[in-house]
Design a protein around this motif. Structure first.
Motif: not given
Length: 348
Positions: A212-227
């Motif tokens: 199982i590999y991460p998809n683009e949404e994980e980066i989006g979720d991480l960017a939202f958390l950082v924001a």
């Protein structure tokens, strides 16, 4: 068996990371070369006579039942199992592990005989492998909570090499084939669109082990958390995560006999405007199927965050990999000199 190429490769891989301390017993293993290393595996570790050692890797590991204890391990992949030869300091790190590790040989502690704990995960018990963001780590999942281990390689090359070797070894396993898929017609294939959250990218190996590999949404979720952590100082569309890397924060120990330092595992995230250090849970997410409740802590917990504009200088050490970086920030915290010019600074 084994070929000269394989023995040379295993010898080259048998290198303990210079920044991590290991016990005497693992130092002994790290000193073995070529045929001596293979013989050590067969006489001390291997459970079956005809299994072959295929790959060796040094990595920090985390166990699902002890998520706060990161321990150094020599990871050995054979045609039958994955062996984790553990630093003996791990056994004494947590009192709650007495039921997890059966300590029968505690009377050998003070002798010159050095013991290492070896955790075995048979390939037939392997169910899935979760690869972390940017291949910085991977989690191996078996059939119970005892059989979930995360390898914190902190190195995409080591992760990729191990996954490739694991897939090759799994191809040798004789497992009953999966039932043939039912042929779908055109309308059922393309008519029903799943509008829910996109699943992570899955590759199902011929041995029925999921990768199982991460998809683009994980980066989006991480960017939202950082924001969120930035208190709305920036607008989300313009926020880009430029770098995600598993690193160590160096804390110098004062008053010790030697100039020692302790290494605290951190996740470093660099955006176009800020530098963040997070405490990340590498073992509990995504939730295993048998988990009855969510983990006690969030996947990302902010440990420190600084603005790039406050960065004064970066000091680089001259030692070889891993490189030590020192970030020096201005002492003035949250003093944006441009934001209050409209106010009357000369009044009350």
């Amino acid at each position: 068996y084994p070929s000269e190429f394989l023995m040379q490769k295993i010898t080259e891989d048998n290198q303990v990371p210079v920044h991590l301390h290991v016990s005497v017993s693992l130092q002994y293993v790290a000193g073995l070369k070529g045929r001596a290393l293979v013989e050590f595996f067969h006489s001390n570790i291997a459970e079956v006579e005809n299994e072959e050692l295929r790959h060796l890797m040094w990595s920090s590991v985390l166990f699902y039942k002890t998520p706060n204890v990161e321990v150094m391990a020599c990871v050995l992949l054979s045609t039958k199992a994955i062996y984790f030869l553990l630093d003996d300091s791990f056994i004494h790190a947590d009192e709650h592990q007495s039921d997890f590790w059966n300590k029968e040989n505690s009377d050998c502690e003070n002798s010159s005989f050095h013991l290492s704990c070896c955790f075995v995960l048979k390939l037939n018990d392997l169910q899935s492998v979760n690869v972390g963001l940017f291949d910085q780590y991977f989690r191996i999942t078996g059939h119970s909570a005892d059989h979930i281990i995360t390898c914190l390689t902190r190195d995409s090359y080591n992760t990729h090499t191990f996954i490739q070797q694991l897939m090759a070894v799994l191809s040798l396993l004789a497992r009953t084939p999966s039932p043939e898929p039912v042929d779908k017609d055109f309308y059922s294939e393309f008519g029903s669109k799943n509008t829910g959250k996109m699943e992570n990218y899955e590759l199902i190996h011929s041995s029925r082990v999921k990768f199982i590999y991460p998809n683009e949404e994980e980066i989006g979720d991480l960017a939202f958390l950082v924001a969120e952590k930035m208190d709305g100082l920036t607008n989300l569309p313009s926020l880009n995560i430029l770098l995600y890397v598993l690193a160590f924060q160096v804390n110098h120990v004062e008053g010790s006999a030697q100039n020692t330092s302790s290494l605290q595992p951190k996740t470093l995230i660099l955006t176009s405007s800020d530098l963040f250090l997070f405490d990340e849970d590498y073992i509990s997410y995504p939730l295993p199927e048998f988990a009855k409740e969510p983990p006690k802590r969030d996947k990302y917990q902010l440990a420190d965050g600084r603005r790039i504009r406050d960065l004064d200088r970066v000091l680089m050490g001259y030692q070889t990999y891993p490189q030590a970086l020192t970030f020096v920030f201005d002492d003035v915290q949250n003093q944006d000199l441009m934001q209050n010019l409209t106010l009357d600074h000369f009044g009350e």
